[in-house]
Design a protein around this motif. Structure first.
Motif, short mmCIF file in Angstrom:
data_model
loop_
_atom_site.label_atom_id
_atom_site.label_comp_id
_atom_site.label_asym_id
_atom_site.label_seq_id
_atom_site.Cartn_x
_atom_site.Cartn_y
_atom_site.Cartn_z
N GLU A 130 0.81 -1.21 0.00
CA GLU A 130 0.00 0.00 0.00
C GLU A 130 0.86 1.27 0.00
O GLU A 130 0.55 2.24 -0.69
CB GLU A 130 -0.94 0.02 1.20
N THR A 131 1.92 1.26 0.78
CA THR A 131 2.74 2.48 0.91
C THR A 131 4.08 2.40 0.18
O THR A 131 4.65 3.44 -0.17
CB THR A 131 3.01 2.78 2.39
N ASP A 132 4.60 1.20 -0.03
CA ASP A 132 5.94 1.05 -0.60
C ASP A 132 5.98 0.30 -1.92
O ASP A 132 7.05 0.12 -2.51
CB ASP A 132 6.85 0.31 0.40
N LEU A 170 10.58 -6.71 3.27
CA LEU A 170 11.50 -6.11 4.22
C LEU A 170 12.74 -5.64 3.49
O LEU A 170 13.30 -6.36 2.65
CB LEU A 170 11.90 -7.15 5.28
N LEU A 171 13.18 -4.43 3.80
CA LEU A 171 14.44 -3.89 3.28
C LEU A 171 15.48 -3.93 4.39
O LEU A 171 15.23 -3.48 5.50
CB LEU A 171 14.23 -2.44 2.81
N PHE A 219 14.86 4.18 -1.55
CA PHE A 219 14.04 3.02 -1.92
C PHE A 219 12.58 3.24 -1.53
O PHE A 219 11.67 2.97 -2.32
CB PHE A 219 14.57 1.74 -1.27
N CYS A 220 12.37 3.74 -0.34
CA CYS A 220 11.00 3.86 0.17
C CYS A 220 10.20 4.95 -0.54
O CYS A 220 8.96 4.91 -0.54
CB CYS A 220 11.02 4.11 1.68
N GLU A 249 15.31 -2.22 -10.33
CA GLU A 249 15.49 -0.82 -10.71
C GLU A 249 15.61 0.07 -9.47
O GLU A 249 16.47 0.98 -9.40
CB GLU A 249 14.32 -0.36 -11.56
N ARG A 250 14.77 -0.19 -8.49
CA ARG A 250 14.81 0.62 -7.26
C ARG A 250 16.09 0.38 -6.47
O ARG A 250 16.64 1.31 -5.86
CB ARG A 250 13.57 0.33 -6.41
N LEU A 251 16.58 -0.86 -6.46
CA LEU A 251 17.85 -1.13 -5.79
C LEU A 251 19.00 -0.39 -6.46
O LEU A 251 19.85 0.22 -5.79
CB LEU A 251 18.13 -2.64 -5.78
#
Length: 259
Positions: A31-33, A38-39, A67-68, A76-78
């Motif tokens: 919903e938010t991320d 888990l990161l 990331f968040c 891609e985000r990493l």
């Protein structure tokens, strides 16, 4: 966080004056991320005790924030978060005096989702999997150690020379004052099994032999993540190495499999 998992981190200063490692966890929700999971981010700083501690904190906090607050595929985000950490450290270096211009850091950034791992890493901080009584390193080691071991395997130096080579711990890559070229990105998911233990660690954990590390994980495999992390660092302390480096371990117990 929806997915069921168990995670914890612990640190040991060793014989150093100050803790130069840094780590952080960030639970993620779709919903938010954009992803349920888990990161985990862990870094080992370099550049004397003041520079090392600052560098590791900057790269970890910048990575998590990037990331968040980003969207897209996990890989891609990493990658983007790694580059954000690099820019963040360069900006910090520009604000510092000459004593801190050479600071830098390793980094391991890991995304755990139910039954899968993705990661990006720079330097020699390790990402390990414990499964079936055995420990496997998952990420590349960007120190000179694998290069020197390859020389020994080809017979160009002896195993004894390789084990005590003065450049063995020198880094081939780190987030520092120069452009980052060598890093590892695991874009395809690594499949986990129920009961797997994932461990990120700074090189201070290397005071434990592979056999001793596996034995400690076997003994504590059914325990919570915080007890596993505590037991590993207690074992490092009991080795009694005279010049013990900072040691940091961050543990994720994969309670469930994918699906």
């Amino acid at each position: 966080m929806k997915p069921e998992t168990d995670f914890a981190g612990r640190q040991f200063t060793g014989s150093r004056e100050k803790q130069e490692d840094y780590y952080g966890f960030c639970p993620l929700t779709a919903e938010t991320d954009g992803v349920d999971g888990l990161l985990l981010v862990l870094a080992d700083g370099m550049g004397a005790y003041a520079g090392g501690s600052l560098a590791s904190r900057v790269v970890v906090e910048t990575f998590i924030e990037s990331f968040c607050f980003s969207r897209g595929g996990i890989a891609e985000r990493l990658r983007n978060s790694l580059r954000a950490s690099e820019r963040g450290l360069h900006e910090e270096i520009a604000r510092q005096d000459e004593n801190l211009k050479k600071m830098g850091s390793t980094l391991v950034g890991v995304i755990w989702t139910p039954g899968q791992l993705h990661w990006v890493s720079v330097g020699d901080s390790g990402l390990y999997l414990f499964r079936g009584g055995e420990v496997q390193r998952l990420n590349a080691d960007h120190s000179m150690a694998p290069v020197i071991e390859a020389l020994a395997a080809r017979g160009e130096i002896t195993r004894e020379e390789a084990a005590h080579h003065p450049d063995r711990n020198a880094l081939r890559s780190a987030i520092a004052d120069r452009p980052l070229e060598l890093f590892e990105l695991r874009d395809a998911p690594f499949e986990l099994e129920a009961g797997d233990i994932v461990l990120a660690a700074s090189d201070g954990l290397g005071s434990l032999s592979p056999g001793a590390l596996a034995a400690q994980l076997e003994i504590n495999a059914a325990e919570p993540a915080d007890q596993i992390a505590t037991a590993l660092l207690k074992a490092v302390e009991e080795v009694g190495k005279r010049k013990q480096d900072n040691a940091t371990v961050a543990v994720i117990r994969n309670v469930q499999a994918a699906g």
